[in-house]
Write an enzyme that holds these catalytic residues in place. Structure first.
Site, PDB file in Angstrom:
ATOM      1  N   HIS A   1      -7.601   9.151   5.367  1.00  6.46           N
ATOM      2  CA  HIS A   1      -7.158   8.120   5.893  1.00  6.46           C
ATOM      3  C   HIS A   1      -7.103   8.212   7.664  1.00  6.46           C
ATOM      4  O   HIS A   1      -7.127   9.351   8.168  1.00  6.46           O
ATOM      5  CB  HIS A   1      -5.886   7.810   5.925  1.00  6.46           C
ATOM      6  N   GLY A   2      -7.523   7.200   8.161  1.00 10.20           N
ATOM      7  CA  GLY A   2      -7.605   7.340   9.897  1.00 10.20           C
ATOM      8  C   GLY A   2      -8.656   8.026  10.354  1.00 10.20           C
ATOM      9  O   GLY A   2      -8.501   8.171  11.563  1.00 10.20           O
TER      10      GLY A   2
ATOM     11  N   THR B   1      -8.112   1.690   9.679  1.00  4.42           N
ATOM     12  CA  THR B   1      -8.057   1.991  10.840  1.00  4.42           C
ATOM     13  C   THR B   1      -9.353   1.346  11.794  1.00  4.42           C
ATOM     14  O   THR B   1      -8.852   1.004  12.961  1.00  4.42           O
ATOM     15  CB  THR B   1      -8.446   3.516  10.860  1.00  4.42           C
TER      16      THR B   1
ATOM     17  N   ASN C   1     -10.805  -0.002   0.497  1.00  6.85           N
ATOM     18  CA  ASN C   1      -9.799  -0.369   1.506  1.00  6.85           C
ATOM     19  C   ASN C   1     -10.353   0.145   3.082  1.00  6.85           C
ATOM     20  O   ASN C   1     -10.838   1.393   3.324  1.00  6.85           O
ATOM     21  CB  ASN C   1      -8.681   1.031   1.406  1.00  6.85           C
TER      22      ASN C   1
ATOM     23  N   ASP D   1       0.660  -1.303  -0.117  1.00  4.28           N
ATOM     24  CA  ASP D   1       0.095  -0.153   0.108  1.00  4.28           C
ATOM     25  C   ASP D   1       0.781   1.156  -0.101  1.00  4.28           C
ATOM     26  O   ASP D   1       1.871   1.218   0.771  1.00  4.28           O
ATOM     27  CB  ASP D   1      -0.802  -0.312   1.286  1.00  4.28           C
ATOM     28  N   HIS D   2       0.621   2.281  -0.825  1.00  8.14           N
ATOM     29  CA  HIS D   2       1.025   3.628  -0.797  1.00  8.14           C
ATOM     30  C   HIS D   2       2.727   3.410  -0.864  1.00  8.14           C
ATOM     31  O   HIS D   2       3.395   4.273   0.194  1.00  8.14           O
ATOM     32  CB  HIS D   2       0.915   4.175   0.464  1.00  8.14           C
TER      33      HIS D   2
ATOM     34  N   HIS E   1      -9.694   4.884  -0.718  1.00 10.15           N
ATOM     35  CA  HIS E   1      -8.975   5.075   0.477  1.00 10.15           C
ATOM     36  C   HIS E   1      -9.442   5.531   1.458  1.00 10.15           C
ATOM     37  O   HIS E   1     -10.568   6.435   1.372  1.00 10.15           O
ATOM     38  CB  HIS E   1      -7.693   5.515  -0.022  1.00 10.15           C
ATOM     39  N   GLY E   2      -9.299   5.218   2.655  1.00 12.79           N
ATOM     40  CA  GLY E   2      -9.704   5.976   3.690  1.00 12.79           C
ATOM     41  C   GLY E   2     -11.228   5.268   4.011  1.00 12.79           C
ATOM     42  O   GLY E   2     -12.079   6.215   4.615  1.00 12.79           O
TER      43      GLY E   2
HETATM   44  P1  13P Z   1      -8.595   3.897   6.696  1.00 14.04           P
HETATM   45  O1  13P Z   1      -7.464   3.413   7.717  1.00 14.04           O
HETATM   46  O2  13P Z   1      -8.794   5.228   7.152  1.00 14.04           O
HETATM   47  O3  13P Z   1      -9.604   2.686   6.738  1.00 14.04           O
HETATM   48  O4  13P Z   1      -7.809   3.827   5.184  1.00 14.04           O
HETATM   49  C1  13P Z   1      -7.231   2.528   4.717  1.00 14.04           C
HETATM   50  C2  13P Z   1      -6.688   2.773   3.759  1.00 14.04           C
HETATM   51  O5  13P Z   1      -6.903   3.546   2.550  1.00 14.04           O
HETATM   52  C3  13P Z   1      -5.123   2.324   3.380  1.00 14.04           C
HETATM   53  O6  13P Z   1      -4.356   2.707   2.229  1.00 14.04           O
END
Ligand code: 13P
Length: 275
Positions: A174-175, A227, A224, A81-82, A202-203
């Site tokens: 994210h997060g 968190t 995805n 990832d990333h 994402h997020g």
């Molecule tokens: P979250 O942790 O906000 O669910 O996002 C996960 C993510 O997109 C990982 O790349």
């Protein structure tokens, strides 16, 4: 079976269902993640940040995921990832990852395209799948203004790079687990009309459940979640470990925490599969 994300995406498009991608935060959760997806009959992408991959070891993680996945009927991919460095992508592919993400979203468009093309070549040489990012997904708990993906740029980016999946900025962060985000489904709709490859959410933690379903309908086939999984494990751990005696079996205690994460995973699978 251990695969790239390509066959999952092809099938997901036909079925009009999303494929869940779950972030691995520690080795202990890996078999549980795959087995929870297996219990649901759902394909699954297990993904890992560069820092977690380095902490575990690229090859050790890939060996374990392959070993867990190979006897299963569901497709399981291991995805980096990333990654913003091509060296990290090379390390993951050499270690046996079946999928990688190159994230050049903070670079100017041309530079992002050039680097993504190099990452695509590396992935192709290793028979792996590749995701890239255009437009920025926010990070952290504070909501800031991040650039949304321009649909015309997305079209050019996909045509130039040949990536398998594209992460786009539609206002997610994210997060963000304490509140939900107002995302721009109108922009997602325009991007979906402009490009023909699977898009990536994402997020996922900070996105309202009804919006997640709309995202799948608007072409986001990889979704995805990270968190929220971590939060469910740690919340359970706070209680379990507070009540534990020092000589209680660590394995038994961790299994209780894994069960909390498994419940979250099962819910997210239902969310993206029953659209
Ligand atoms: P979250 O942790 O906000 O669910 O996002 C996960 C993510 O997109 C990982 O790349």
């Amino acid at each position: 079976m251990y695969t790239t994300m390509i066959p999952m995406m092809v099938q997901a498009k036909k079925d009009k269902k999303g494929v869940p991608a779950f972030n691995i935060h520690a080795l202990e959760v890996v078999p549980m993640m795959a087995r929870t997806a297996e219990g649901k009959g759902s394909p699954v992408i297990l993904q890992v940040s560069v820092s977690t991959a380095k902490y575990i070891g690229f090859q050790l993680l890939a060996d374990i995921v392959r070993e867990v996945a190979e006897p299963m009927e569901i497709p399981v991919a291991l995805h980096l990832d990333h990654a913003s460095s091509l060296d990290d992508i090379e390390a993951a592919l050499a270690g046996g990852f079946s999928s990688v993400m190159y994230d050049g979203s903070r670079l100017p468009l041309d530079e992002n395209i050039q680097n993504t093309k190099r990452a695509v070549a590396l992935a192709r040489a290793a028979n792996a799948s590749i995701e890239a990012e255009l437009g920025i997904v926010g990070r952290g708990k504070i909501i800031e203004a991040y650039p949304y993906t321009d649909p015309a740029d997305a079209k050019e980016f996909v045509a130039e790079t040949g990536v398998d999946a594209l992460a786009v900025g539609i206002g997610t962060h994210h997060g963000q687990y304490k509140a939900k985000t107002e995302i721009r489904l109108d922009i997602l709709d325009q991007i979906h009309q402009a490009v023909d490859i699977p898009l990536v959410l994402h997020g996922g933690t900070g996105v309202k459940e009804e919006d997640v379903k709309t995202c799948v309908r608007l072409g986001m086939l990889k979704l995805n979640f990270g968190t929220e999984l971590n939060v469910s494990w740690v919340n359970r751990a706070k209680r379990v470990f507070a009540e534990a005696e020092p000589d209680d079996s660590l394995r038994e205690l961790m299994l209780l925490c894994n069960a909390a994460m498994a419940e979250t995973i099962a819910r997210k699978i239902d969310l993206v599969r029953d659209v």
